[in-house]
Design an enzyme around this catalytic site. Sequence first.
Site, PDB file in Angstrom:
ATOM      1  N   ASP A 166       0.854  -1.198   0.000  1.00 22.23           N
ATOM      2  CA  ASP A 166       0.000   0.000   0.000  1.00 22.23           C
ATOM      3  C   ASP A 166       0.888   1.245   0.000  1.00 22.23           C
ATOM      4  O   ASP A 166       2.108   1.163  -0.188  1.00 22.23           O
ATOM      5  CB  ASP A 166      -1.013  -0.045   1.166  1.00 22.23           C
ATOM      6  CG  ASP A 166      -0.357   0.149   2.536  1.00 22.23           C
ATOM      7  OD1 ASP A 166       0.881   0.336   2.611  1.00 22.23           O
ATOM      8  OD2 ASP A 166      -1.101   0.121   3.535  1.00 22.23           O
ATOM      9  N   CYS A 213       2.896  -3.645   4.004  1.00 20.85           N
ATOM     10  CA  CYS A 213       2.095  -2.459   4.331  1.00 20.85           C
ATOM     11  C   CYS A 213       2.780  -1.801   5.522  1.00 20.85           C
ATOM     12  O   CYS A 213       3.976  -2.018   5.730  1.00 20.85           O
ATOM     13  CB  CYS A 213       0.630  -2.802   4.553  1.00 20.85           C
ATOM     14  SG  CYS A 213       0.252  -3.839   5.987  1.00 20.85           S
ATOM     15  N   THR A 236       2.451  -2.310   8.788  1.00 20.52           N
ATOM     16  CA  THR A 236       2.855  -3.333   9.767  1.00 20.52           C
ATOM     17  C   THR A 236       3.023  -4.719   9.153  1.00 20.52           C
ATOM     18  O   THR A 236       3.578  -5.604   9.800  1.00 20.52           O
ATOM     19  CB  THR A 236       1.779  -3.468  10.862  1.00 20.52           C
ATOM     20  OG1 THR A 236       0.542  -3.816  10.204  1.00 20.52           O
ATOM     21  CG2 THR A 236       1.607  -2.178  11.640  1.00 20.52           C
ATOM     22  N   HIS A 291       8.395 -25.186   7.883  1.00 19.12           N
ATOM     23  CA  HIS A 291       7.378 -25.910   8.641  1.00 19.12           C
ATOM     24  C   HIS A 291       5.953 -25.639   8.152  1.00 19.12           C
ATOM     25  O   HIS A 291       5.122 -26.536   8.165  1.00 19.12           O
ATOM     26  CB  HIS A 291       7.433 -25.532  10.134  1.00 19.12           C
ATOM     27  CG  HIS A 291       8.672 -26.021  10.822  1.00 19.12           C
ATOM     28  ND1 HIS A 291       8.830 -25.978  12.180  1.00 19.12           N
ATOM     29  CD2 HIS A 291       9.826 -26.558  10.329  1.00 19.12           C
ATOM     30  CE1 HIS A 291      10.014 -26.482  12.515  1.00 19.12           C
ATOM     31  NE2 HIS A 291      10.647 -26.828  11.396  1.00 19.12           N
ATOM     32  N   HIS A 295       5.463 -32.194   9.123  1.00 20.30           N
ATOM     33  CA  HIS A 295       4.743 -30.916   9.041  1.00 20.30           C
ATOM     34  C   HIS A 295       3.521 -30.993   8.129  1.00 20.30           C
ATOM     35  O   HIS A 295       2.629 -30.163   8.208  1.00 20.30           O
ATOM     36  CB  HIS A 295       5.679 -29.808   8.545  1.00 20.30           C
ATOM     37  CG  HIS A 295       6.891 -29.670   9.408  1.00 20.30           C
ATOM     38  ND1 HIS A 295       6.829 -29.245  10.711  1.00 20.30           N
ATOM     39  CD2 HIS A 295       8.197 -29.964   9.162  1.00 20.30           C
ATOM     40  CE1 HIS A 295       8.048 -29.262  11.241  1.00 20.30           C
ATOM     41  NE2 HIS A 295       8.892 -29.693  10.323  1.00 20.30           N
TER      42      HIS A 295
HETATM   43  C1  RB5 Z   1      -2.071   2.333   6.638  1.00 17.51           C
HETATM   44  O1  RB5 Z   1      -2.063   3.540   7.339  1.00 17.51           O
HETATM   45  C2  RB5 Z   1      -1.858   1.168   7.580  1.00 17.51           C
HETATM   46  O2  RB5 Z   1      -3.000   0.984   8.372  1.00 17.51           O
HETATM   47  C3  RB5 Z   1      -1.532  -0.084   6.794  1.00 17.51           C
HETATM   48  O3  RB5 Z   1      -0.415   0.142   6.029  1.00 17.51           O
HETATM   49  C4  RB5 Z   1      -1.242  -1.336   7.593  1.00 17.51           C
HETATM   50  O4  RB5 Z   1      -0.277  -1.104   8.561  1.00 17.51           O
HETATM   51  C5  RB5 Z   1      -2.391  -2.066   8.111  1.00 17.51           C
HETATM   52  O5  RB5 Z   1      -2.287  -3.179   8.665  1.00 17.51           O
END
Ligand code: RB5
Length: 150
Positions: free
Chosen positions: A8, A65, A67, A98, A133
């Site tokens: 993203d 993204c 996180t 695994h 596994h």
């Molecule tokens: C975008 O601001 C953020 O929410 C997205 O990149 C991600 O971290 C969501 O899980």
Amino acid sequence: MKIGIGNDHSAVEMKNQIRKHLESKGYEVVNYGTDSTESSNYPVYGEAVANAVVSGEVDLGVLICGTGVGISLAANKVNGIRACVCSEPYSARLSREHNNSNIIAFGARVIGIEMAKMIVDEWLSAEYQGGRHQARVDMITEIENRQKNK
Ligand code: RB5
């Protein structure tokens, strides 16, 4: 080997660097992510890469993204996808050995580019071990199948 990459708006720069890194190692990289830093919705890119992996358009996927969480959650809704969010190489390697992960995910706001490269390298050099596994991976597929019949 063909790698699908998706991201993203939060991960455009990291996507570009990972893409370059993978291409320098001889992988073909197909970009399903956004190239714009305008706000966008991670499920779109998670689904696009997941579909490309299950259809065989690409062999494996990399999702980034902020996180790595949202984009991997979206990818994991596609039957046949085992997307794992990893912030270090040990889990990345084991996710392949695994869990037979077919998508690796991480967060551009969580780890730096050198760690991201290490994670991807470790993941791609690992091989699914099968054996003991397999029954557990099959159990995950069975969960998907039970959901289809609901
Ligand atoms: C975008 O601001 C953020 O929410 C997205 O990149 C991600 O971290 C969501 O899980």
